[in-house]
Structure formats: C-alpha cells, structure tokens
Design a protein around this motif. Structure first.
Motif, short mmCIF file in Angstrom:
data_model
loop_
_atom_site.label_atom_id
_atom_site.label_comp_id
_atom_site.label_asym_id
_atom_site.label_seq_id
_atom_site.Cartn_x
_atom_site.Cartn_y
_atom_site.Cartn_z
N PRO A 87 0.83 -1.22 0.00
CA PRO A 87 0.00 0.00 0.00
C PRO A 87 0.85 1.26 0.00
O PRO A 87 1.96 1.29 0.56
CB PRO A 87 -0.82 -0.13 1.28
CG PRO A 87 -0.10 -1.11 2.14
CD PRO A 87 0.63 -2.03 1.21
N VAL A 88 0.35 2.30 -0.65
CA VAL A 88 1.14 3.52 -0.85
C VAL A 88 0.28 4.76 -0.64
O VAL A 88 -0.95 4.72 -0.77
CB VAL A 88 1.71 3.58 -2.28
CG1 VAL A 88 2.59 2.37 -2.58
CG2 VAL A 88 0.60 3.70 -3.33
N ILE A 89 0.95 5.86 -0.32
CA ILE A 89 0.36 7.19 -0.44
C ILE A 89 1.37 8.06 -1.16
O ILE A 89 2.55 8.12 -0.79
CB ILE A 89 0.01 7.84 0.91
CG1 ILE A 89 -0.92 6.96 1.74
CG2 ILE A 89 -0.67 9.20 0.67
CD1 ILE A 89 -1.28 7.54 3.11
N PHE A 90 0.92 8.73 -2.18
CA PHE A 90 1.73 9.66 -2.97
C PHE A 90 1.26 11.07 -2.63
O PHE A 90 0.08 11.40 -2.81
CB PHE A 90 1.55 9.32 -4.45
CG PHE A 90 2.10 10.33 -5.43
CD1 PHE A 90 3.16 11.16 -5.14
CD2 PHE A 90 1.54 10.42 -6.71
CE1 PHE A 90 3.66 12.07 -6.06
CE2 PHE A 90 2.03 11.32 -7.65
CZ PHE A 90 3.08 12.15 -7.32
N TYR A 91 2.17 11.91 -2.14
CA TYR A 91 1.87 13.30 -1.77
C TYR A 91 2.40 14.22 -2.87
O TYR A 91 3.57 14.15 -3.24
CB TYR A 91 2.53 13.64 -0.43
CG TYR A 91 2.07 12.77 0.71
CD1 TYR A 91 0.97 13.13 1.50
CD2 TYR A 91 2.72 11.58 1.01
CE1 TYR A 91 0.54 12.32 2.56
CE2 TYR A 91 2.30 10.76 2.06
CZ TYR A 91 1.21 11.14 2.82
OH TYR A 91 0.78 10.34 3.86
N PHE A 92 1.55 15.15 -3.32
CA PHE A 92 1.81 15.85 -4.59
C PHE A 92 1.08 17.18 -4.57
O PHE A 92 -0.06 17.27 -4.10
CB PHE A 92 1.31 14.95 -5.71
CG PHE A 92 1.37 15.48 -7.11
CD1 PHE A 92 2.55 15.96 -7.66
CD2 PHE A 92 0.24 15.45 -7.92
CE1 PHE A 92 2.60 16.40 -8.97
CE2 PHE A 92 0.28 15.88 -9.23
CZ PHE A 92 1.47 16.37 -9.76
N ASN A 93 1.74 18.26 -5.09
CA ASN A 93 1.05 19.56 -5.13
C ASN A 93 0.53 19.94 -6.51
O ASN A 93 0.07 21.06 -6.72
CB ASN A 93 1.92 20.68 -4.57
CG ASN A 93 3.25 20.91 -5.27
OD1 ASN A 93 4.26 21.14 -4.63
ND2 ASN A 93 3.30 20.84 -6.60
#
Length: 539
Positions: free
Chosen positions: A478-484
């Motif tokens: 499982p992943v979380i990608f943080y991005f603006n």
C-alpha cells in the motif's frame, strides 16, 4: 446497512489510534520546519548541482549531500556488500554506436544528414549487412486486401519501406478528429513482420531525417541509457534498422526508374502494391558499445525499537534526480533546478529522517523500522524505485507501506490563491486501513485539505503510475503519494527555490511525518484488502 461491517470498521479505526494526539510525535516533529527546509533545498536546487540529471555530476553531488545528512542524523547504511553502505548502485548503462556507415552503390552517405541508426534497435552484436539488391516493399503491409509481400521471400534480403502508413485505411468521420494509425500500419508491426521472416535488414523511409533538429542529433549521438533489466538480451537478434531520408530513398528508387512522389501517387491511385526488386548494392554497419553509468539510490535506515515489530519496514521515498541542463546554447537560464520537482520531496525525506532519528536517540524511537530512501532515475522512467523493488534491501513482504513525496513545495495552477492542500494519490487503492490512518493523522495534527482529485486509476494524467510509489504498489504494497500538482514551471528552468512556498512545504511534510509516526507505532500494519486492479481481496 450491514451492522457487522460498521462495527468492524469502527474497531479497526480505534485500533489504529485511540488517542487523538501523541505528545512524543509532536515533540519530535520540530526538525520538520520551513527553516530546515530552506537549508536543504537551497543547496540541492542550486545552480551548482546542475539540475541533478541521473548519471551526471549534479546527481552525484546530491547523492553525496543526502548521504552525509543521513550519517549526521545517525542513520545506518543498510546496503551490505557495497563499499558505501548508504548507496545502492542502480544498474544503468548507456548504449552507444560506433562504426556507423551506409553505402548506396558506390556512394558513402553521411550519418545524421542522410540517415540515422538508433542504439535501441541495434542488435547486441551490432550489424554488418551487404546486399547486391534491395526489395522496395512500399508500405510494408501484409494484409488480405493489401499485401506488399505477395510472392516475395524476404529471408536474407534488404527491404526498403515507408516508416508508417496504410493506403487502405479509411478516414473517420470529421467529428472523430485525427485518424489513429492502425497497428498493422505502424513501424513496429512492419519491422516485426520482417524480423519474423528473417530479413537481413531494413531501410525505413522517414522524411524527418531530412531536417533533424540539433536536439535529435544530440540524442542520437549520446545513445540510449536504461536499466539493465533481466530481459535486456531480447534485442540480441533484433533486425538491423537504418532510417533514411528522401534523398537516399530516391537514389535507390532511381534504379527502378521511379521516385517517392511517383510511387506514392501510383499506390494511392491503384490501391495496389508497387513492390519491386532494385539491382542497387547497399551496405550498412554499426557497432554497439555499452557503458555503465554511475547512479545510486541513497538509503538511511532506522531500526525499530520493538523486537516483535522491527522486522517490519516503512519506506519513505522521494526522488533526488531532475532533468539537468537546458539543451539550448542561447538560453539565458541553463539550469533546470528542480526545486519543487523533486527537491521539495527530497527535503521532506531529510526532515523526516532527522525527526525520527532524534526520537530514537531520546528513547522514543519508532516500534517498526523505517527506511528513508531517495531514489535516482525517476525522470528517466522510475528507474531507481524499479531497481529497488526488483532488488530490495529488505524483503518486500516485510514492507508495510511506501509514503512517496514528489513535489510538495508549490501550488497548483488549477487552485489559484490557496496552497493549503495536498493531493493524495493511491491511499485507498490497496488498503482501506492505510487510507484511514493517513486521513486521521491529518485530522489529529495538521488539518490540511487532502484533495483526492487524482486518486483514481482512470485519471487522464495517470499520476498514480507516474512516480516512485507505483513500483511498490505493483507488488501489492500500500502507498500514499503526496503531490502539489503541476505548475507552469514544471520541467522548466523556472522551477527555482525563490518560488517555493516553504511554510506549505513544511506543513505537507508534517502530514507525511505524522502519518509515518502512526504507521511505525501502530499495533498492526495496514491490511491489504484490495488487489492491484481495485477489486476486493479474497482470503
């Protein structure tokens, strides 16, 4: 509503964080701040680092800087068997060509003017092809209604064809826009036919050869870099391909008393092949040279404090590479600094590493282990993370989650005037537990807008597949990608430190920090309850 489901969900939510806040988490978050962010980013995204292109001086400098930071925090280099345990060498090589030549009749042609050869399509052993004749096979099609090879045996022969096109393809209605190239008319399909039928080589006619740009010439001269994948030998028996311009094509066709314009007109009018054998000698050759490229993932390891949980590893990533220098001698700004992409994410990883290391020194370290990893080659095709996932330092089965930070230093042109947000991508793709943990950490500590606009597999931008988290997700992690989001300076020299919103960079990094704290100290690892395609996982 299913009551059992409601109660189960509530129990899971409680088990992953009964307390609203952890005082230790707050105490040790101090290094995740705007001042520390500026210290790191002003170095990593400086002109001195030359845009940090993979395999180039600037990237090596960035890797060394990150390593020294990990060392200063007290993190351990976990790469066994390497001279430098903080560096995981990524298997990257550049394939270049030498001894390139093309002769038509008695005339030697000029590379990058009359023709070109690509390293990507050159057999591993190179090639040296000679023939006394050429089969001109028009569009190189092999269909029931249009067969350029009817009655022709191409085995051991040199074949001349147009790069693309299918004169029998029907134009769509005006509302359908540009006609899509049919697969049978693609260059790939045409060359596959000739490869399968053991042709000696192919000359592909492409008008773009006549006016190659300086950038195209530079690319062809520099060669092709890529990962040393296990399937790298698949081109060992590839068909020798030379792409020729109109002058070369017309010289060959003159042997059949025709030219490109006339033969195209004839085929278009008759809708019949114009295959002909031309008694013109040809010879072409090239040698393939493969050179290793120095490129490393930089790893800092913090061992967990709980003997029962320390074998489980949380991986926090950001890519430290960018796209290097501007390929324009007239450019006033020659450095693609990559402050946001992804100097900001690399800075976030460094701040988190320092915070967790200080917690451990104070006896409040995480129960689970954490691997802080800045990867290389993301801009080239997620190379560093792919290499790690194929050659993991810690078993992927023990990797509980990947938190990936890629661009957290600016705003989004689609959200003008309000930077109090972060896009989260992938958080619920494989694990509903992870999604709850990440959102609860935000509610308890940070209170930033978590925008899920791009959190789906069908997003036209395909962001879920475009950063390093995906090389973990594809293995069921499982992943979380943080991005603006993307801005007008994306992959431009304007991506400078002066344009970074440091308070928001720090706030977004704090969200990752608190999420990491919950994951590293939670009673249980997030349950993976979905398959890669999003369907429910069954036991």
């Amino acid at each position: 509503m299913n009551k059992k489901f409601v109660y189960t969900s509530l129990a899971l939510a409680l088990s992953f964080g009964a307390m609203a806040q952890d005082k230790n988490a707050i105490k040790f978050s101090a290094p995740v701040n705007k001042e520390r962010a500026y210290e790191h980013l002003s170095i990593l995204a400086s002109d001195e680092y030359e845009g940090r292109e993979t395999g180039k001086k600037g990237a090596w400098m960035a890797a060394e800087y990150i390593k020294k930071q990990f060392q200063s925090f007290g993190l351990v280099g976990p790469v066994k068997g390497n001279k430098d345990p903080y560096m995981q060498p990524v298997g990257i090589s550049a394939k270049k060509l030498s001894g390139i030549s093309l002769t038509i009749g008695s005339q030697t042609k000029e590379n990058l003017k009359d023709y070109y050869v690509t390293a990507q399509t050159t057999p591993a052993a190179g090639f040296n092809v000679k023939a006394n004749e050429v089969i001109f096979a028009g569009y190189g099609l092999n269909k029931d209604d249009f067969n350029d090879y009817a009655g022709i045996n191409v085995a051991g022969k040199v074949v001349l064809i147009f790069a693309t096109g299918d004169p029998t393809a029907k134009a769509p209605a005006p509302t359908q826009g540009r006609r899509a190239q049919s697969s049978v008319g693609s260059q790939q399909a045409k060359i596959k036919y000739l490869t399968d039928n053991k042709a000696a080589g192919v000359l592909v006619i492409n008008e773009r050869v006549d006016n190659l740009s300086d950038a195209a010439k530079a690319f062809l001269t520099e060669g092709a870099a890529g990962l040393k994948r296990e399937d790298a030998t698949k081109n060992a028996n590839a068909l020798p391909v030379v792409t020729v311009g109109t002058a070369v094509a017309n010289q060959i066709l003159a042997g059949a008393s025709t030219n490109l314009a006339d033969v195209k007109k004839k085929i278009a009018e008759t809708l019949k092949p114009a295959t002909v054998t031309i008694k013109t000698p040809v010879a072409f050759s090239a040698k393939l040279i493969e050179e290793d490229i120095k490129a490393d993932n930089v790893l800092g390891f913090l061992e967990g404090s709980d003997p029962k949980l320390k074998n489980e590893v949380l991986v926090v990533t950001g890519h430290y590479d960018h796209i290097g220098l501007v390929n324009d001698p007239n450019a006033t700004d020659k450095v693609n600094n990559g402050a946001d992409d992804d100097g900001s994410g690399t800075t976030g990883v460094l701040m988190l590493a320092e915070a967790f290391a200080k917690a451990k020194k104070a006896g409040k370290g995480p129960k689970r282990s954490i691997l802080f990893m800045t990867v290389v080659g993301e801009e080239k095709g997620l190379w560093g993370s792919e290499w790690y996932s194929d050659h993991p330092i810690f078993p992927l089965a023990n990797t509980i989650t990947n938190l990936n930070i890629d661009m957290i230093g600016r705003g989004d042109d689609n959200r003008p005037g309000d930077n109090n947000f972060v896009y989260i991508i992938g958080s619920n793709m494989l694990s509903d537990d992870l999604d709850r943990i990440g959102k609860k950490a935000n509610t308890d500590y940070v209170n930033i807008v978590m925008d899920e606009k791009y959190n789906n597999r069908t997003d036209p931008n395909q962001f879920y597949y475009r950063s390093d988290h995906y090389n973990f997700a594809k293995h069921g992690i499982p992943v979380i990608f943080y991005f603006n989001g993307v801005h007008k300076d994306y992959h431009q020299p304007g991506d400078e430190v002066s344009k970074i919103d440091f308070p928001m960079l720090a706030k977004r990094a704090q969200l990752v920090y608190y999420t990491a704290w919950e994951l590293a100290n939670g009673e249980k690892r997030p349950v993976v309850n979905k398959n890669e395609d999003g369907t429910p996982k069954t036991n």
